[in-house]
Design an enzyme around this catalytic site. Structure first.
Site, PDB file in Angstrom:
ATOM      1  CB  VAL A  74      -0.839   0.097   1.449  1.00 26.27           C
ATOM      2  CG1 VAL A  74      -1.772   1.233   1.194  1.00 26.27           C
ATOM      3  CG2 VAL A  74      -1.765  -1.229   1.310  1.00 26.27           C
ATOM      4  CE  LYS A  75       3.831   4.425  -5.054  1.00 29.25           C
ATOM      5  NZ  LYS A  75       3.849   4.821  -6.244  1.00 29.25           N
ATOM      6  CB  ILE A  76       1.229   5.456   3.108  1.00 31.83           C
ATOM      7  CG1 ILE A  76       0.434   4.357   3.382  1.00 31.83           C
ATOM      8  CG2 ILE A  76       0.788   6.792   3.930  1.00 31.83           C
ATOM      9  CD1 ILE A  76      -1.052   4.634   3.262  1.00 31.83           C
TER      10      ILE A  76
END
Length: 239
Positions: free
Chosen positions: A91-93
């Protein structure tokens, strides 16, 4: 240097599903990343359906999908939906939201839950250190530093990337990533900095066969290309 001599892992960066499948079939890239801007460019209309299709087509390589929300409460909910798409999903944050508020508390919570994270839009060594400190021991993560954009600002990214690589090695399971690749030579730069991963667009991936090419031969091929193109135009300078 030949492409096969590189130690760095090359990830494809894009959101064109057909292009992603094509690169996967070649067996060269070791993972895939995307982001909202790339999805917009590719005309993606349904985020979850697109992501599910990618996971089904590429079940055994790391895949990074980014949250869309700007508030941390919604980001957290989105992150859990994205993480549930597959065991190979990161998951890209973004390191901050659009207001400049730090995402570190959210990164800490998600990492504590065992979610694989790709901390993105990182530009400084301090942001790298904060990100790595926030990641839980025993988790798998990526820290993406936008080296290409750093150099767009007239700043040498290599010292930053060398420090990034060293910091990421302090936490087992955390990999450093050179993002926003601008040219093929960036792959060599990232490799010599000790970076683990570089994201490369499909148009640059198509140039990898040029690695190690004899420059005299390359010169000849370039002249031949000019000659072919000039002939196809049908121009006449001498009347």
């Amino acid at each position: 240097m030949r492409a096969e001599d590189l130690k760095i892992a090359v990830f494809a960066d894009g959101a064109d599903i057909d292009g992603m499948k094509a690169e996967y079939a070649k067996g060269i890239v070791k993972g895939f990343t995307t982001n909202p801007s790339l999805m917009k460019k590719a005309g993606v209309s349904d985020y979850v359906s697109f992501s599910a299709e990618v996971v089904k087509a590429i079940p055994d390589l790391p895949l990074s999908f980014e949250v869309f929300a700007d508030d941390f409460e919604t980001m957290e909910k989105e992150a859990k939906v994205i993480a549930a798409l597959g065991n190979n999903v990161y998951v890209k944050i973004p390191i901050t939201n659009t207001k400049g508020e730090s995402s570190i508390p959210l990164i800490q919570r998600l990492s504590a839950d065992g979610i694989k994270l790709n901390v993105t839009a990182v530009f400084t060594v301090n942001q790298v250190q904060q990100s790595v400190d926030a990641l839980a021991e025993g988790t798998q993560n990526i820290v993406s530093v936008f080296a290409g954009r750093i150099m767009d600002a007239g700043v040498d990214a290599e010292p930053i990337m060398k420090e990034t690589a060293d910091i990421c090695k302090q936490k087992s399971g955390t990999q450093s990533l050179w993002a926003s690749c601008r040219e093929v030579f960036n792959i060599i730069q990232a490799d010599r900095c000790g970076v683990d991963i570089i994201t490369v667009t499909n148009d640059l991936l198509s140039k990898l066969p040029n690695f190690g090419k004899d420059l005299i031969q390359f010169s000849l091929e370039t002249v031949q290309m000019f000659a072919r193109d000039g002939e196809s135009l049908g121009f006449s300078i001498l009347k």
